[in-house]
Design an enzyme around this catalytic site. Sequence first.
Site, short mmCIF file in Angstrom:
data_model
loop_
_atom_site.label_atom_id
_atom_site.label_comp_id
_atom_site.label_asym_id
_atom_site.label_seq_id
_atom_site.Cartn_x
_atom_site.Cartn_y
_atom_site.Cartn_z
N ASP A 256 44.52 37.81 40.23
CA ASP A 256 44.36 37.89 41.68
C ASP A 256 43.49 39.09 42.03
O ASP A 256 43.31 40.00 41.21
CB ASP A 256 45.72 38.00 42.37
CG ASP A 256 46.43 39.31 42.08
OD1 ASP A 256 46.61 39.63 40.88
OD2 ASP A 256 46.79 40.03 43.03
N GLU B 129 49.32 40.96 41.46
CA GLU B 129 49.37 42.41 41.28
C GLU B 129 48.84 43.15 42.49
O GLU B 129 49.43 44.14 42.95
CB GLU B 129 48.59 42.81 40.03
CG GLU B 129 48.81 44.25 39.57
CD GLU B 129 47.92 45.27 40.26
OE1 GLU B 129 48.24 46.47 40.23
OE2 GLU B 129 46.89 44.85 40.85
#
Length: 471
Positions: A110, A176
């Site tokens: 991500d 994250e």
Amino acid sequence: MRSKITRMTSASSRASAVHEAATAAVPAALADLGALVRIPSVAFPGFDRAEVERSAAAVKALLDDLGIFDRVEVKTANVPATGEPGMPAVLATRAARNGRPTILLYAHHDVQPVGDESLWESAPFEPTLRGGRLYGRGAADDKAGVMAHIGALRALVEVLGTDFDLGVNLFIEGEEEAGSASFAAFLADNADALRADVIVVADSGNWDAVTPALTVSLRGNARFTMTVKTLDHASHSGMFGGAVPDAMLATAKLLATLWDDDGAVAVAGLHERDAETPEYTEETLRSEAGLPDGVSPIGRGTILSRLWNKPTVTVTGIDFPSVRNASNTLTPELSVVISSRVAPGQRAADAYAALEAHLRAHAPFGAQLTFSDVDLGDAFLVDTSGWAVEKARDALESGYGVSPVDIGVGGSIPFIADLVREFPAAQILVTGVEDPHARAHSPNESLHLDTFRHALISEALLLESLDASTL
């Protein structure tokens, strides 16, 4: 019982062959990195979850193509606070054989939101080569970490085939940047599949573009929202200004108490770590941070002690009428987001308690304070005495051709505390593909191509070394 590692006898030609294969693997890894960068996998609320799912599927396909894993899955875990599923992660597992260790390779697929797209010199999700760098959101943080893992494994397979003995697990997280809300639950749900002797977290940086680094300390974080209220309703600033405190006045005076005249944090109960730091000049700071002439650095002590070993307090957001929407009104309440970096050695919960106590004690005019959205992550210190640390240093020196530097990092990787708690016997190595000019989280994020090449080679050499070792 503490394990003892013994290296098997192997010809230096094997390591040389892995080095050569890793060098040859770089172009394909960069091409695959470009494809990943094109996927806008932002895991923040309000963004398209389908893009994160598409990114996870793309990573899974790359791992499937390696042909070395017993299992490759896209998985989620529920967020404890809400019970809702977290963002998709990719989990791949391969059991160790013949007494070899198991390594867990971590990265995240991500990315941060783009922010103001007008500040980008090229489209953020269109990978663009300029001046020896690859530009794009996630090009460095952390899709390059994903591809360093995959490229290193491709090199290992090129030399050893798929029948090697090293145990390899991969955990490619999908949230994250958004706070790893389901990380601890994911670890608990998949503890047996993730268990390893060595964990490599490829989400940090290097000393500079040519000198590798092993991150041995990370500051913790304490982030929260504070709402300041001074009025029951908005009032005309001309009629009541001068007698009635508005929320901005109270907030400005309150926030000013957090720092002294040098800009150093002035909050009782926030600790500092006493540790030596390498030489690092103000000129280097200005270059790497974009600090213009005429604007002075803040704080006291060596520059790196301020960046690695001292606490910070930063206001990162505010809810208040914009310039465009300004009116002659006394605002009754406003909210600010405060982000503190916590020195290694102090618990994040204790740092937050000190901050809340300071703010409540210094609230002017009897302003009413409420605190919400508290997010805490503990700091991390590496035990540098382990055998895996020495192997990592050897691999970095061989891969970069330069001796590595042990560094601290001012930023935080809060989930490492979860790894330590779940896998206390594992040796955790924090590495990375970024150089100081990568501008992670900022417009014009980029990856230095030579740094990526050296990082991929170094990791391939570490994998080869571990495959030649027995516990």
